[in-house]
Design an enzyme around this catalytic site. Structure first.
Site, PDB file in Angstrom:
ATOM      1  N   HIS A  57       0.868  -1.112   0.181  1.00 45.56           N
ATOM      2  CA  HIS A  57      -0.242   0.192   0.004  1.00 45.56           C
ATOM      3  C   HIS A  57       0.912   1.111  -0.034  1.00 45.56           C
ATOM      4  O   HIS A  57       0.011   2.259  -0.081  1.00 45.56           O
ATOM      5  CB  HIS A  57      -0.835   0.030   1.341  1.00 45.56           C
ATOM      6  CG  HIS A  57      -0.195   0.008   2.486  1.00 45.56           C
ATOM      7  ND1 HIS A  57       0.509  -0.935   3.106  1.00 45.56           N
ATOM      8  CD2 HIS A  57      -0.106   1.315   3.339  1.00 45.56           C
ATOM      9  CE1 HIS A  57       1.256  -0.604   4.165  1.00 45.56           C
ATOM     10  NE2 HIS A  57       1.011   0.755   4.333  1.00 45.56           N
ATOM     11  N   HIS A  72       1.672   7.072  -0.919  1.00 45.37           N
ATOM     12  CA  HIS A  72       0.645   6.023  -0.180  1.00 45.37           C
ATOM     13  C   HIS A  72      -0.359   5.886  -0.940  1.00 45.37           C
ATOM     14  O   HIS A  72      -1.226   6.774  -1.439  1.00 45.37           O
ATOM     15  CB  HIS A  72       0.458   6.730   1.367  1.00 45.37           C
ATOM     16  CG  HIS A  72      -0.199   5.910   2.292  1.00 45.37           C
ATOM     17  ND1 HIS A  72      -1.385   5.282   2.344  1.00 45.37           N
ATOM     18  CD2 HIS A  72       0.703   5.529   3.503  1.00 45.37           C
ATOM     19  CE1 HIS A  72      -1.372   4.306   3.526  1.00 45.37           C
ATOM     20  NE2 HIS A  72      -0.164   4.619   4.026  1.00 45.37           N
TER      21      HIS A  72
END
Length: 148
Positions: A57, A72
């Site tokens: 992620h 992110h």
């Protein structure tokens, strides 16, 4: 001056639009955020350098000048434990700016009740070091901001 590229296609919306107070208040560092296009995407390296941290992620790439950029992919996506993400590179790899790092689907993230918004942060940068921040539509590999 380091040119930081957009890691994904979408709308550059600024950090204030990130639904997470740590990012929106700039506590991680200055930068911006992209509300990604919905559908399968490849997130690319925003700068050339070494992948210092790689999670499904999120990833950090540090350039030869020592500047690190955090990408992110969505908010609270760590809770997915990698589900819905495919690594296209490995921690420790040297990458070129624009090289694919992670494949993912922002629409699936959103369908699961999480925000797919992607903060792109200049780590350990001082206030005012990031300039020329793009707004509006960006494509992966477009200039996103400059870091002095």
């Amino acid at each position: 001056m380091t040119t930081v590229l957009a890691p994904v296609e979408g709308a550059a919306v600024g950090l204030a639009a990130v639904p997470d107070p740590v990012f929106s208040a700039g506590m991680v560092g200055p930068g911006t955020a992209i509300d990604p296009m919905r559908g399968p995407l490849e997130a690319v390296a925003p700068i050339a350098g070494k992948i210092m941290k790689l999670h499904p992620h999120a990833y950090v790439i540090v350039g030869d000048d020592g500047k690190g950029v955090l990408v992110h992919l969505g908010i609270d996506t760590v809770q997915l434990k990698g589900k819905g993400f495919q690594l296209l590179a490995a921690e420790g790899d040297r990458v070129t700016a624009g090289q694919p790092v992670v494949a993912w689907d922002p629409a699936a993230i959103e369908a699961g009740g999480r925000s797919p918004v992607c903060p792109v942060v200049a780590l350990d940068a001082v206030a005012g070091a990031v300039t020329g921040v793009a707004l509006g539509t960006v494509h992966a590999g477009d200039e996103l901001f400059q870091w002095a």
